[in-house]
Design a protein around this motif. Structure first.
Motif, short mmCIF file in Angstrom:
data_model
loop_
_atom_site.label_atom_id
_atom_site.label_comp_id
_atom_site.label_asym_id
_atom_site.label_seq_id
_atom_site.Cartn_x
_atom_site.Cartn_y
_atom_site.Cartn_z
N ARG A 382 0.84 -1.19 0.00
CA ARG A 382 0.00 0.00 0.00
C ARG A 382 0.88 1.25 0.00
N ALA A 383 0.38 2.30 -0.64
CA ALA A 383 1.16 3.53 -0.76
C ALA A 383 1.46 4.13 0.61
N TRP A 384 0.58 3.91 1.58
CA TRP A 384 0.77 4.49 2.90
C TRP A 384 1.50 3.54 3.87
N TYR A 385 1.89 2.35 3.37
CA TYR A 385 2.53 1.39 4.25
C TYR A 385 3.59 0.61 3.47
N ARG A 386 4.57 1.35 2.94
CA ARG A 386 5.58 0.73 2.07
C ARG A 386 6.68 -0.01 2.85
N ASN A 387 6.76 0.22 4.16
CA ASN A 387 7.82 -0.40 4.94
C ASN A 387 7.40 -1.72 5.59
N LYS A 388 6.27 -2.23 5.23
CA LYS A 388 5.80 -3.49 5.81
C LYS A 388 6.71 -4.63 5.36
N ARG A 389 7.26 -5.37 6.31
CA ARG A 389 8.20 -6.42 5.98
C ARG A 389 7.76 -7.80 6.47
N VAL A 390 6.91 -7.86 7.48
CA VAL A 390 6.53 -9.16 8.04
C VAL A 390 5.00 -9.24 8.09
N PRO A 391 4.45 -10.45 7.99
CA PRO A 391 3.00 -10.60 8.00
C PRO A 391 2.43 -10.46 9.41
N SER A 392 1.20 -10.05 9.47
CA SER A 392 0.46 -10.01 10.72
C SER A 392 -0.56 -11.14 10.71
N PHE A 393 -1.27 -11.30 11.82
CA PHE A 393 -2.29 -12.35 11.84
C PHE A 393 -3.40 -12.05 10.83
N ILE A 394 -3.70 -10.78 10.62
CA ILE A 394 -4.70 -10.41 9.61
C ILE A 394 -4.27 -10.93 8.24
N ASP A 395 -2.98 -10.85 7.93
CA ASP A 395 -2.49 -11.37 6.64
C ASP A 395 -2.65 -12.89 6.58
N ALA A 396 -2.32 -13.57 7.68
CA ALA A 396 -2.48 -15.03 7.71
C ALA A 396 -3.94 -15.42 7.51
N LEU A 397 -4.85 -14.70 8.16
CA LEU A 397 -6.27 -14.98 8.02
C LEU A 397 -6.75 -14.68 6.60
N ALA A 398 -6.28 -13.58 6.03
CA ALA A 398 -6.71 -13.18 4.68
C ALA A 398 -6.26 -14.19 3.62
N THR A 399 -5.04 -14.72 3.73
CA THR A 399 -4.58 -15.69 2.73
C THR A 399 -5.38 -16.99 2.80
N LEU A 400 -5.72 -17.41 4.01
CA LEU A 400 -6.54 -18.63 4.13
C LEU A 400 -7.95 -18.37 3.60
N ARG A 401 -8.54 -17.23 3.92
CA ARG A 401 -9.87 -16.90 3.42
C ARG A 401 -9.87 -16.82 1.89
N HIS A 402 -8.82 -16.22 1.34
CA HIS A 402 -8.72 -16.08 -0.12
C HIS A 402 -8.72 -17.46 -0.78
N ASP A 403 -7.95 -18.39 -0.23
CA ASP A 403 -7.84 -19.72 -0.82
C ASP A 403 -9.15 -20.50 -0.68
N LEU A 404 -9.77 -20.38 0.49
CA LEU A 404 -11.03 -21.11 0.69
C LEU A 404 -12.16 -20.56 -0.17
N TRP A 405 -12.24 -19.24 -0.27
CA TRP A 405 -13.27 -18.64 -1.14
C TRP A 405 -13.02 -18.99 -2.60
N THR A 406 -11.76 -18.97 -3.03
CA THR A 406 -11.44 -19.32 -4.41
C THR A 406 -11.90 -20.73 -4.74
N ARG A 407 -11.60 -21.65 -3.85
CA ARG A 407 -11.99 -23.04 -4.08
C ARG A 407 -13.51 -23.19 -4.12
N ARG A 408 -14.19 -22.48 -3.24
CA ARG A 408 -15.65 -22.62 -3.19
C ARG A 408 -16.32 -22.01 -4.42
#
Length: 434
Positions: A382-408
């Protein structure tokens, strides 16, 4: 080698719990966990059912009965989780655990197990706030992620502290730690907790060392002198020492040793003075190490760390205690990101089981992400968060949700050339909805 997708890892992870359930209960458990991950808004059981079982393949009350009074055991579910996490993330060396209690807020009448407890988050030094809820004692496995930095706390045990119950929070913690020691008989456990759990040093837990904070006004003594051979009972403690705070006031910076230690991913310096003492009120025979930790800049007041791990360096003890902050992060994310306080189950074992499943789910989502992605970035810059280097729990949750929704969604859609772009837009929105 192709890395497994989060959905595949998640399926394999859920499959390891099959033996904890009987008959159709495992299918109900799977549906609820998927619904919990995918449900937007409040994580009520009804909302989970709407997302996890949109075709109404089971009766609505089957899911409520599963939580409320289903014939399955939380202990078995925790045991399966513990063995999987330790094997995957701590295959060798000591197993580092953190213990603390937290309050899951609840509203309504006749919620089984709920009571009015001190709310540590809302309270301050000058004002104590009380709230209605479930007081939970939680033990977490401390895992160092592949990107280093702040450790991750993965819940591996939980106990409900009932108002006016027979066991205190420290007794519940002791029981949980003894269970974990029994599940990991060949491993050394290093347990860290705040000052409320320092008394665990006196419980003689098997294969376990305790690191905590000592009271500033604690009564400490020198080691008992050797028997004199004279009539009468030998002394059980030596001369009284000043309290930790008074002892620190007698020390100058020249008495301390400057050490460098890891403070949640950042190397920092501290002045440490170590003395072996007898904390008679906690353990009448075992000596402990008192580490007086001073800020070289003088901005922070002295800390007093205590441990019965007598062979470990002061730098390791400092890093170990500071790392316990990961359990506080776990509590915040379980409540804010997984809606752990939302499930509306009031009777029998319902409130306790719903709380335990939210903690279990937190561990499973992090385990899925670490296995599937490691330290590979999964977020959009994101333009306002260019220094992000490590994932948060929100990122872990989002990647799993993305994969499950894609499959469904793709499983019930025709193969048309214009659909992938539409799907990406829809799925990205669903993955970040909460």
């Amino acid at each position: 080698m192709t890395r497994a997708t989060p959905a595949t890892v998640w399926d394999d992870f859920l499959a390891t719990t099959r033996d904890a359930f009987g008959g159709p209960a495992f299918g109900i458990f799977q549906t609820l966990m998927v619904g919990w991950v995918l449900a937007p808004g409040r994580r009520t059981i009804t909302n989970m059912i709407c997302v996890g079982d949109p075709d109404n393949t089971r009766a609505h009350d089957a899911y409520h009965r599963f939580i409320r009074c289903g014939a399955w055991s939380l202990d078995t579910l925790w045991a399966v989780l513990t063995r999987m996490l330790v094997t995957r993330f701590c295959p060798t060396g000591p197993v580092t655990l953190d213990v603390d209690d937290t309050l899951f807020h609840k509203t309504g009448r006749n919620i089984n197990g709920a009571g009015v407890f001190r709310d540590a988050v809302a309270s301050t030094r000058s004002k104590v706030v009380y709230a209605l809820g479930l007081n939970l004692v939680v033990v977490t496995l401390r895992v160092t992620p592949p990107w280093a930095g702040c450790p991750i706390a993965l819940p591996v045990a939980m106990a409900l502290n009932r108002k006016n119950g027979s066991d205190t929070t420290t007794e519940l913690a002791e029981t949980a730690l003894r269970q974990l020691a029994g599940r990991l008989p060949d491993r050394e456990l290093t347990v860290c907790g705040d000052g409320a759990y320092a008394c665990l040093i006196g419980r003689d837990l098997p294969n376990t060392t305790i690191t905590s904070r000592m009271r500033r006004d604690a009564a400490i003594y020198e080691a008992p002198p050797p028997p004199t051979g004279k009539p009468g009972r030998p002394r059980t403690k030596g001369d009284r020492l000043p309290t930790p705070a008074a002892l620190a006031n007698t020390l100058t910076d020249a008495d301390f040793t400057l050490v460098k230690h890891d403070r949640r991913g950042t190397t920092t310096e501290a002045l440490v003075y170590t003395i072996k003492v007898l904390w008679y009120a906690v353990h009448k025979t075992e000596m402990v190490n008192l580490h007086i930790v001073r800020d070289p800049t003088g901005h922070q007041r002295d800390d007093f760390f205590v441990t019965n791990d007598l062979d470990t360096t002061p730098a390791t003890i400092c890093a170990r205690y500071h790392g316990r902050w990961s359990i506080e992060i776990c509590f915040r994310e379980v409540k804010q990101c997984l809606g752990a306080q939302n499930p509306q189950s009031w009777k029998h074992q319902g409130p306790e089981r719903a709380a335990a499943l939210s903690l279990w789910l937190y561990s499973s989502i992090w385990a899925t992400h670490l296995t599937a992605h490691g330290n590979t970035p999964t977020w959009t810059e994101r333009a306002w968060y260019r220094n992000k280097r490590v994932p948060s729990f929100i990122d872990a949750l989002a990647t799993l949700r993305h994969d499950l929704w894609t499959r469904r969604i793709t499983a019930m859609s025709p193969a048309l050339p214009q659909l992938p772009k539409i799907f990406d837009t829809i799925i990205n929105a669903l993955a970040t909805a909460a």
